[in-house]
Design a protein around this motif. Structure first.
Motif, PDB file in Angstrom:
ATOM      1  N   GLU A 103      29.498  55.217  38.079  1.00  0.00           N
ATOM      2  CA  GLU A 103      28.785  54.643  36.948  1.00  0.00           C
ATOM      3  C   GLU A 103      29.098  55.410  35.657  1.00  0.00           C
ATOM      4  N   GLN A 106      32.433  54.482  34.203  1.00  0.00           N
ATOM      5  CA  GLN A 106      32.469  53.160  33.610  1.00  0.00           C
ATOM      6  C   GLN A 106      31.614  53.066  32.343  1.00  0.00           C
ATOM      7  N   ARG A 107      30.686  54.010  32.175  1.00  0.00           N
ATOM      8  CA  ARG A 107      29.706  53.907  31.082  1.00  0.00           C
ATOM      9  C   ARG A 107      29.592  55.263  30.380  1.00  0.00           C
ATOM     10  N   GLU A 110      26.779  56.263  28.119  1.00  0.00           N
ATOM     11  CA  GLU A 110      25.467  56.456  28.724  1.00  0.00           C
ATOM     12  C   GLU A 110      25.446  57.660  29.673  1.00  0.00           C
TER      13      GLU A 110
END
Length: 203
Positions: A103, A106-107, A110
């Motif tokens: 995650e 990909q982000r 964030e």
């Protein structure tokens, strides 16, 4: 049969166990494939750790070992600190860390938020382990004046480049307290569910 014998041996040892052994035994009985604890004179020099790495407890995922500074083993903060390292170990050994890393990659915008969720869950698992070790409920704000574990304290070799995360002492205390209630299903901050944890938990 082998697991039953392990439980009997650990239970027999626990009567005279020191706090470090209590936490270690509780963690190993709850989850498989967790690291051994190695008591050392200093953390720096092990698994690529230097003086910037936490000098009380550090978890080396490459070797699947937790290093504990011998002179700190009787400190009142140590059961929590060791349980926190085991919290990360549960995440690493049972798929949560892999999910989190995917995650994060990909982000990237964030990343701080996602690492904050990982940290909250690690605190919750730590509380769960401390409760399993039958320690009295503990408020982290009574143990620490400032937020612990903001620097590198877990990760691959070299440890000195491990994650650095700050979420504040109050959120750490909150999630540690949730874990101490003994319900692992509650260790699900935000989008990080407890499904993988519950699958890994030994009956």
């Amino acid at each position: 049969m082998l697991r039953w014998l392990m439980i009997v041996v650990l239970a027999a040892q626990s009567a005279g166990a020191d706090p470090v052994s209590q936490v270690t035994q509780a963690a190993h009985l709850a989850f498989d494939r967790l690291p051994d604890v190695r008591r050392v004179d200093q953390i720096a020099g092990h698994c690529g750790a230097d003086e910037t790495v936490n000098q009380t407890v550090a978890y080396c995922t490459t070797r699947n070992q937790i290093f504990l500074r011998r002179s700190a083993q009787d400190d009142p903060q140590t059961p929590y600190m060791l349980a926190h390292a085991f919290g990360h170990a549960v995440q690493v050994r049972h798929g949560v860390a892999d999910f989190a890393l995917a995650e994060i990659r990909q982000r990237r915008s964030e990343e701080a938020m996602l690492r904050g969720l990982v940290t909250r869950q690690a605190e919750c698992i730590a509380g769960f382990i401390v409760a399993r070790a039958e320690f009295a409920p503990t408020d982290l704000t009574s143990l620490f004046a400032d937020e612990p574990f903001t620097g590198s304290h877990w990760g691959r070799d070299p440890l000195h480049i491990g994650p650095e995360v700050s979420i504040g002492l109050a959120p750490r205390a909150e999630w540690f307290a949730i874990g101490q209630l003994g319900d692992l299903a509650a260790c699900a901050p935000g989008e990080f569910t407890s499904d993988l944890l519950l699958q890994a938990l030994n009956p």
